[in-house]
Structures are given as C-alpha cells and as structure tokens.
Write an enzyme that holds these catalytic residues in place. Sequence first.
Site, PDB file in Angstrom:
ATOM      1  N   GLU A  97     -38.130 -48.177 -19.988  1.00  0.00           N
ATOM      2  CA  GLU A  97     -36.971 -48.634 -19.204  1.00  0.00           C
ATOM      3  C   GLU A  97     -35.861 -49.162 -20.089  1.00  0.00           C
ATOM      4  O   GLU A  97     -34.691 -49.119 -19.715  1.00  0.00           O
ATOM      5  CB  GLU A  97     -37.401 -49.720 -18.213  1.00  0.00           C
ATOM      6  N   GLU A 137     -35.518 -55.820 -12.249  1.00  0.00           N
ATOM      7  CA  GLU A 137     -35.350 -54.938 -11.090  1.00  0.00           C
ATOM      8  C   GLU A 137     -35.808 -53.517 -11.448  1.00  0.00           C
ATOM      9  O   GLU A 137     -36.440 -52.836 -10.641  1.00  0.00           O
ATOM     10  CB  GLU A 137     -33.888 -54.951 -10.651  1.00  0.00           C
ATOM     11  N   HIS A 138     -35.475 -53.074 -12.657  1.00  0.00           N
ATOM     12  CA  HIS A 138     -35.922 -51.749 -13.100  1.00  0.00           C
ATOM     13  C   HIS A 138     -37.442 -51.658 -13.181  1.00  0.00           C
ATOM     14  O   HIS A 138     -38.022 -50.611 -12.906  1.00  0.00           O
ATOM     15  CB  HIS A 138     -35.327 -51.428 -14.477  1.00  0.00           C
ATOM     16  N   HIS A 179     -31.586 -57.828 -14.161  1.00  0.00           N
ATOM     17  CA  HIS A 179     -31.417 -56.396 -13.939  1.00  0.00           C
ATOM     18  C   HIS A 179     -32.575 -55.607 -14.549  1.00  0.00           C
ATOM     19  O   HIS A 179     -33.067 -54.639 -13.959  1.00  0.00           O
ATOM     20  CB  HIS A 179     -30.080 -55.944 -14.538  1.00  0.00           C
ATOM     21  N   GLU A 203     -27.819 -46.234 -18.986  1.00  0.00           N
ATOM     22  CA  GLU A 203     -27.022 -46.702 -17.852  1.00  0.00           C
ATOM     23  C   GLU A 203     -25.788 -47.447 -18.333  1.00  0.00           C
ATOM     24  O   GLU A 203     -24.697 -47.310 -17.764  1.00  0.00           O
ATOM     25  CB  GLU A 203     -27.869 -47.604 -16.951  1.00  0.00           C
TER      26      GLU A 203
END
Length: 491
Positions: free
Chosen positions: A175, A105-106, A102, A182
């Site tokens: 990030e 992906e960021h 994940h 998130e």
Amino acid sequence: MAAAAGARGLLLPAARRRLWGFAEKLLVRGATGRPPHCGGNRWRSTQAAPQVVLNVPETRVTRLENGLRVASEDSGLSTCTVGLWIDAGSRYENEKNNGTAHFLEHMAFKGTKKRSQLDLELEIENMGAHLNAYTSREQTVYYAKAFSKDLPRAVEILADIIQNSTLGEAEIERERGVILREMQEVETNLQEVVFDYLHATAYQNTALGRTILGPTENIKSINRKDLVDYITTHYKGPRIVLAAAGGVSHDELLELAKFHFGGDSLCTHTGDVPALPPCKFTGSEIRVRDDKMPLAHLAIAVEAVGWAHPDTICLMVANTLIGNWDRSFGGGMNLSSKLAQLTCHGNLCHSFQSFNTSYTDTGLWGLYTVCEPGTVADMLHVVQKEWMRLCTSVTESEVARAKNLLKTNMLLQLDGSTPICEDIGRQMLCYNRRIPIPELEARIDAVNAETVREVCTRYIYDKSPAIAAVGPIEQLPDFNQIRSNMRWLHD
C-alpha cells in the site's frame, strides 16, 4: 482515495473527498447546532416548525454504554447503506505521523484475523454489495451499500475491518507504493494542489495546514506501530457513529451494534483522547509561478466559522449568491449570479466556484477560479468588488433567490440511501444530532439582506485573505494591493 486497489471492482474507488465548499454537503456546511443570531434577526430554536407534520422518516439515535452512537433512518427500501463515521482525520496528526489516517484507511480492506483480502472481496462480491472508505481533515469513514436483508453481514464486516485488521507488513509495503502513486495523481489535479496550498498558507504550521495524504517522506516511513497507535488512540466509542439509511430497522441495528461494538475495546477514559489542536488562520499567500502552464489557477479565501457557529447559515446564503460558473453554462448575461454576469460579459475566466468549507472551530469562505494569464488581475478585481457589494448593497430579491437555491440544493443532495446515511453520520459528529429539514429551512428563511450584509462585513470587509495561485500568474497583483482591495474598490 479509497483503499480499493486490486479489489476487482467491488470496493468503489471513490475520490479522496476534501469536502470543499462547492462540493460540500449543505446539511453539514449550512446547518448549525444552535440558532443564528445574525444582525437583529434572531431565530429561536423552539420556533423551528413546531406544528409541521411531514411524511419524513424519523432519525432515531441511541448511545451505547461505551459512548458509540447508533443513528438510522428507515425509509423501507430494499437496499441500505450502513457505515462508521469516526471523528478522526489528518487534523489529529503531527508532522511526524501526518498521513497515518489516510494510510490506515487504505489498510482496512487488506485482511483481518477472520478474512484474508481475497475472502473479504469474494464475500462482498457475492452479496452484490459495495464497500468503501474515505478520509478528510477531521473525519474517517467506512461504509457499505447492500441489500437490506444483508444488513447484519454488512455491520459484521465493518466491525471486523476496523477492529481486527491484521495490518501485515507485506500489505503495508504494497500500500505504501499505492499511496505514493496516488500522490503523483493528486499532483496532476491542479484544483487539489491549489486547495492544499490554500490550507498550507491559511493555517501555517498547524494540523489543518498539512495535507491529508502527508508528505512523501512520511509515507515512506509510516510503520505498523504508527497505524496501531492511531487506532488505539482515536477509534473510541464517543468518537464513532454507526449510521444507516434505507431499509433499516433501528432496533435491529442497535442489537447489531451492541454485539459487534459494545465491548470494552472502544471504551475511553479521561485523557485517552487528545484535545483537538487549535488552528490559527493567517492572512498570507503562496505563489507558484509556471509560465509554461496554459491557465492560471487561483483560490482566495477569508476565515469563516465552524459547523455549529450561528453565522454559518448567513455565510452559506452569501456563498450561494456568488455561485459558480464555467464556459459550458448557457444563459450568459441572464444568469442570476452577478459575478457570473460580469465574468461572462468580460470573458474573464474559464470557470469559478465559490466555497464555504467548515471545520470544528474555523473555516474558509472564498472562491476558486481558472483564468487566462492576461485576465488574472481583472478577474480578481471583479471578485473582490462583488465581495464588497455583498457587504454593502446586496438586495432582498437576490437573497430570496439564493435562499431558494440553497434549499433546493440541500434537498436534491438527499437522493438515495447513501447520501442520507452520509448526512446522518456527519451531522451526528458535527452537532450530536440530525437537524430536521423544516428546522434548517426555517433558519435559512430567517436570513434577509440586512443579515447577509452584516455577516459579510464581519468576515470579509477589511480582512486579510489567504491566497494560493499556481501557473502563469505574473499579472496577479501583489498581496498588499489585494489586501487593500478588501476595504474599498474603485473602477
């Protein structure tokens, strides 16, 4: 969550898609790689609508020398969707690097050797295109939606971001903060929380039991080496599908794939790609009692089957028989779902949603519900009673209606180039082919009440469930009582 922060609206902030059963793509969850043999109702794949000629675009598939597959459907639209479906998600992680897929992906949209983040954003914006990505437990996806004439640029950008991302230290630190925020957002989404707990208890101490985002301590410690190692280990040709739909020429897409993805960097050798770790299901529970919360959130599931298992179609029909409901629905006692009738009549819950989530070799079949504190026990009672009815006395008319609804939902989900492209990408990873709709419809039609009763008995009756409950759950029966009710229920 897609790595779209600061992207000025052009990188769509898609939700982190877990592919739960009630939100799943039926062609992945409902179709199988081989014919079902439920009960005595066998269906031979050679009988799958052999004489039917439909005005449906062909799905063309070509494999490059390095193993990467190119799959497309040309419907002649002025727009197209093209993307990379990669057989790599959080299931391929361990406890120490959980969250890397994940995180990566960021990082995909934060700049490459050719483009800075600003250059990438401006190029996509000037094309009028959209660029997005998401991560699930078994797959990572990067895709773009653009004008058909811009297909070459879209493919080149996708190739650039997965092969040449700089993964700069400053961007990684930035990030890291985005992902931690998130995680805080996810913790406020009780449905997400309950399903993470459900996986944690159903697949204890295995990769499927871990979350997609990973624990906070991992997010704080993941470094550039972890990201590079994940790419070099998992982003290999045989595990990647370049899928496209809309106004797409397969021959053009194939030439683009050869040019941008045909190099040795995506080649793999025996032993380079780790085997998928087995994940054993355990009947168990997680309870998080919080009497300050207004509503109880509960998920209960039994172990189901993987994508390609012959019983998947029958379980999809059973899932449709249970259905879903919330208080905004009209119809009341006239609803087709027996469970909806019971919950509506007794005012037992605010909502419920059945789900059938499949992975490669296992799955979860069950129900998620939101209840008042005083109706938790009664709601669970009627759910289990309805499950026992599926095993013993479901009728042909109910099954026929569920089959029609399943086929309708399947077709409605294929509206537009993006869902079709997603359907192609997932099916290529799951089955190594795209299953024609007539074949899938024929497999659904082959199911009857007898096969539903037999398959439900096989997976539901007298099985230990996995349970996750959050909120004011004082009245939730103890696990032994719930387990005994998987055999027989008395009013």
